[in-house]
Every structure is written in structure tokens, then in C-alpha cells.
Design a protein around this motif. Sequence first.
Motif, PDB file in Angstrom:
ATOM      1  N   GLU A 212       0.996  -1.228   0.123  1.00  0.00           N
ATOM      2  CA  GLU A 212       0.014   0.005  -0.064  1.00  0.00           C
ATOM      3  C   GLU A 212       0.819   1.230  -0.146  1.00  0.00           C
ATOM      4  O   GLU A 212       0.883   2.010   0.980  1.00  0.00           O
ATOM      5  CB  GLU A 212      -0.918  -0.042   1.362  1.00  0.00           C
ATOM      6  CG  GLU A 212      -1.808  -1.344   1.444  1.00  0.00           C
ATOM      7  CD  GLU A 212      -3.166  -1.195   0.332  1.00  0.00           C
ATOM      8  OE1 GLU A 212      -3.206  -0.026  -0.386  1.00  0.00           O
ATOM      9  OE2 GLU A 212      -3.948  -2.044   0.205  1.00  0.00           O
ATOM     10  N   GLU A 213       1.575   1.365  -1.258  1.00  0.00           N
ATOM     11  CA  GLU A 213       2.772   2.450  -1.160  1.00  0.00           C
ATOM     12  C   GLU A 213       2.342   3.920  -0.707  1.00  0.00           C
ATOM     13  O   GLU A 213       2.782   4.399  -0.207  1.00  0.00           O
ATOM     14  CB  GLU A 213       3.475   2.144  -2.426  1.00  0.00           C
ATOM     15  CG  GLU A 213       4.098   1.141  -2.574  1.00  0.00           C
ATOM     16  CD  GLU A 213       4.924   1.278  -4.071  1.00  0.00           C
ATOM     17  OE1 GLU A 213       6.168   1.396  -4.372  1.00  0.00           O
ATOM     18  OE2 GLU A 213       4.160   0.862  -5.136  1.00  0.00           O
ATOM     19  N   GLU A 214       1.318   4.141  -1.849  1.00  0.00           N
ATOM     20  CA  GLU A 214       0.713   5.641  -1.294  1.00  0.00           C
ATOM     21  C   GLU A 214       0.187   5.883   0.016  1.00  0.00           C
ATOM     22  O   GLU A 214       0.476   6.914   0.518  1.00  0.00           O
ATOM     23  CB  GLU A 214      -0.575   5.921  -2.303  1.00  0.00           C
ATOM     24  CG  GLU A 214      -0.035   5.690  -3.898  1.00  0.00           C
ATOM     25  CD  GLU A 214      -1.054   6.072  -4.860  1.00  0.00           C
ATOM     26  OE1 GLU A 214      -1.976   6.953  -4.350  1.00  0.00           O
ATOM     27  OE2 GLU A 214      -0.933   5.626  -5.964  1.00  0.00           O
ATOM     28  N   ILE A 215      -0.584   5.061   0.608  1.00  0.00           N
ATOM     29  CA  ILE A 215      -1.047   4.947   1.902  1.00  0.00           C
ATOM     30  C   ILE A 215       0.337   5.331   2.912  1.00  0.00           C
ATOM     31  O   ILE A 215       0.378   5.852   4.089  1.00  0.00           O
ATOM     32  CB  ILE A 215      -1.931   4.128   2.339  1.00  0.00           C
ATOM     33  CG1 ILE A 215      -3.233   3.993   1.467  1.00  0.00           C
ATOM     34  CG2 ILE A 215      -2.408   4.393   3.751  1.00  0.00           C
ATOM     35  CD1 ILE A 215      -4.011   2.875   1.764  1.00  0.00           C
ATOM     36  N   LYS A 249       3.490  -5.455  -7.071  1.00  0.00           N
ATOM     37  CA  LYS A 249       3.627  -4.167  -6.912  1.00  0.00           C
ATOM     38  C   LYS A 249       3.616  -3.765  -5.463  1.00  0.00           C
ATOM     39  O   LYS A 249       2.814  -3.986  -4.717  1.00  0.00           O
ATOM     40  CB  LYS A 249       2.756  -3.315  -7.968  1.00  0.00           C
ATOM     41  CG  LYS A 249       3.202  -1.890  -8.055  1.00  0.00           C
ATOM     42  CD  LYS A 249       2.302  -1.296  -8.769  1.00  0.00           C
ATOM     43  CE  LYS A 249       2.719   0.309  -9.060  1.00  0.00           C
ATOM     44  NZ  LYS A 249       2.623   1.126  -8.002  1.00  0.00           N
ATOM     45  N   GLY A 250       4.970  -2.947  -4.977  1.00  0.00           N
ATOM     46  CA  GLY A 250       4.887  -2.638  -3.670  1.00  0.00           C
ATOM     47  C   GLY A 250       5.441  -3.451  -2.602  1.00  0.00           C
ATOM     48  O   GLY A 250       5.482  -2.986  -1.562  1.00  0.00           O
ATOM     49  N   CYS A 251       5.478  -4.822  -3.019  1.00  0.00           N
ATOM     50  CA  CYS A 251       6.025  -5.631  -2.259  1.00  0.00           C
ATOM     51  C   CYS A 251       7.685  -5.284  -1.607  1.00  0.00           C
ATOM     52  O   CYS A 251       8.177  -5.051  -2.489  1.00  0.00           O
ATOM     53  CB  CYS A 251       5.865  -7.222  -2.738  1.00  0.00           C
ATOM     54  SG  CYS A 251       6.758  -8.508  -1.565  1.00  0.00           S
ATOM     55  N   THR A 252       7.842  -5.516  -0.497  1.00  0.00           N
ATOM     56  CA  THR A 252       9.366  -5.302  -0.045  1.00  0.00           C
ATOM     57  C   THR A 252       9.878  -6.480   0.510  1.00  0.00           C
ATOM     58  O   THR A 252      10.676  -6.453   1.487  1.00  0.00           O
ATOM     59  CB  THR A 252       9.221  -4.109   1.395  1.00  0.00           C
ATOM     60  OG1 THR A 252       8.410  -4.371   2.152  1.00  0.00           O
ATOM     61  CG2 THR A 252       8.866  -2.680   0.298  1.00  0.00           C
ATOM     62  N   CYS A 253       9.568  -7.725   0.242  1.00  0.00           N
ATOM     63  CA  CYS A 253       9.874  -8.893   0.862  1.00  0.00           C
ATOM     64  C   CYS A 253      11.218  -9.126   0.194  1.00  0.00           C
ATOM     65  O   CYS A 253      11.701  -8.928  -0.990  1.00  0.00           O
ATOM     66  CB  CYS A 253       9.070 -10.226   0.459  1.00  0.00           C
ATOM     67  SG  CYS A 253       7.414  -9.819   1.528  1.00  0.00           S
TER      68      CYS A 253
END
Length: 313
Positions: A212-215, A249-253
Motif C-alpha cells: 500500500e505504497e501511497e498510503i 507491486k509494492g512488495c518489500t519482501c
Amino acid sequence: MSFKQRKIILSVSRRTDIAAFFGDWFQSVLKLNFVDVKNPFNQEIERISLHPENVFGFVFWSRYPISLLKILDYIDSKYNKNHYINFTINGYPSELEPRVPKLSKVLSIVDYLFDRYGENYIRWRFDPIIISNLTTKDFIFDKFLFLCNNLKGKVKTCITSFVDLYPKVRKRLNKKKFIKVRNLDFEEQVEIISTINKIAKEYGIELFLCCEEEISKKLKIKDASCVNPLYFKNLNSNELEFKLKPSRKGCTCIESKDIGFYNSCLFDCIYCYSNQSYGNSLKNFRVIKSSLKNSTDFYQTSGKGSIDKMFEG
């Protein structure tokens, strides 16, 4: 067939709930020191080493890890307790989570794991957030407050995100005419996350956001990084360099190998992206169980009887 000979993190598993249903299978491959995993896209088989010299640790994913409990002694002794669990606890109505055990049963396993490993072991997932006619915003806030009150002191983190309505999820929802899921605009999502973040802080729990990059940027809330060697209890993460390998998209694993198999989880959650239908999952579950040579079915040895009886009470 390739054979990997390097230290890796094993994801067990995003594709199914191994910790709930396949503890006996998991122990069998651990004893073999390898597992053959079929790529769900190209169907190629990859042999992955499970020898302790090649494994950094395990990241378990589950919403009721009852099948994992009986093999924890074996895992701990062989892999130096290098594992943790992403534990999904939502408390949603049965219309959304038809076969998830009652919350009292789930929380009893939380107590067991906390007593055994401490507050850093469980990474609680309140996920996904679904706003519908059955789960209004007030329902979400009340349920989250209730869970925080029950989990305080036993978990330090909570990971959340909003539901992704993949085509197979929409198809499943369309068959349930009485469930009306609302689409949320960005400001409404921010409002919801801001509210539950305040609740979490009141109970000493840090909120993280998954994809949830934007949030995350708006509210300055950290990304989740659900697979991360820093959470392993006894692991020196400075031994090797790790690299990010996002699953979407947006995953930081951090990079890991998933050893699970799609279409085999029996929880039958309406919003699940990993299963086509309960009937298909049940069929595959039975195939996997029958493939275990000289093994005794977990549901018989645990005194639960049939599969469905596990979910009673």
C-alpha cells in the motif's frame, strides 16, 4: 531438474496453509533434506535443498497452524529455531471465512506460540481489510480493537492491506449475491488505516502496510517486508547479502523460495487468490495426503476425526 546449493529462506507458504493442513508432509520432506516444487506457471520441477547448511530459516504463513505444533520440536532442534510466523487473524463472519476455526481456538494457539517463543515470533496479519455490508467500517474498527485487546503483549506488530479483487475473487463474490463489497477511494482508505493505526498504538502494537505504497507515504507507516531474515531469532543476517524480490507491486519482501502448492487450502475464504473452489482444494488435499507413505493422517492422530470436524465448535 535443477538443484539449488545455497542458503535460502523458505516461505511455507503463501500458496496454501501448510502449517494448518500439511505438517506431516512438511516433516517428511525435512527428513529427506529436499523438496521438489513445481513452478505453477511453467510446470517445471525444481529440487530445493532443505539441509540445515542450505537453509537460513522458515517463514510460516497460517491462520490456524495446528498441524505445525506437533513438529516444532523437530524443526527447532534441526534448524536452531530460525523461523517465525505471519499469522492471519481477522475474526470475519463465516460468510467471508466459512471454515476458519472459532476465534477462541485461534487465540489459544497464539498463547502457545507466545509462551514458547516470545512476542517477536508472531507477526499478526489483520488482512485483508474488506468493507462490505457484512463488514462495515465500524465492524472493522470494533473487531480490530477487540483483537488488539486480546493480542496485546503477545505480538509487537500488525500487518494489513486492502483486499485485491482478482478475477477469481470477483467470480466467487458474484456467486454470493448477499455479499456487497464496497470500492473505496484513496481518502477513505487513508481514514481507515489512520484509525486502526491509532488503535494499534494504544496497545503497543506497530502497524505495517503490505503493498500500500501511497498510503504508507501519506501516513508515514512502514512497509511490511513480510519475508525478512531480521525476524529470525538466532540468525546472523550479516553472513550474506540479501536482495529484495517482490511478489507483486509494492512488495518489500526479501528473496525466498515458496514450497507450497495452489488449490489445496481448506479454509475456503471468499477473498482468497490461491484457490479455485473448496471441492478442488479438497480433492488435491486428499491426493497430497495419500501420497505420504507410511504416514498416519493428522486429523485421526489428533483425535479430530474427519476434516470437517476440525472446524466444529
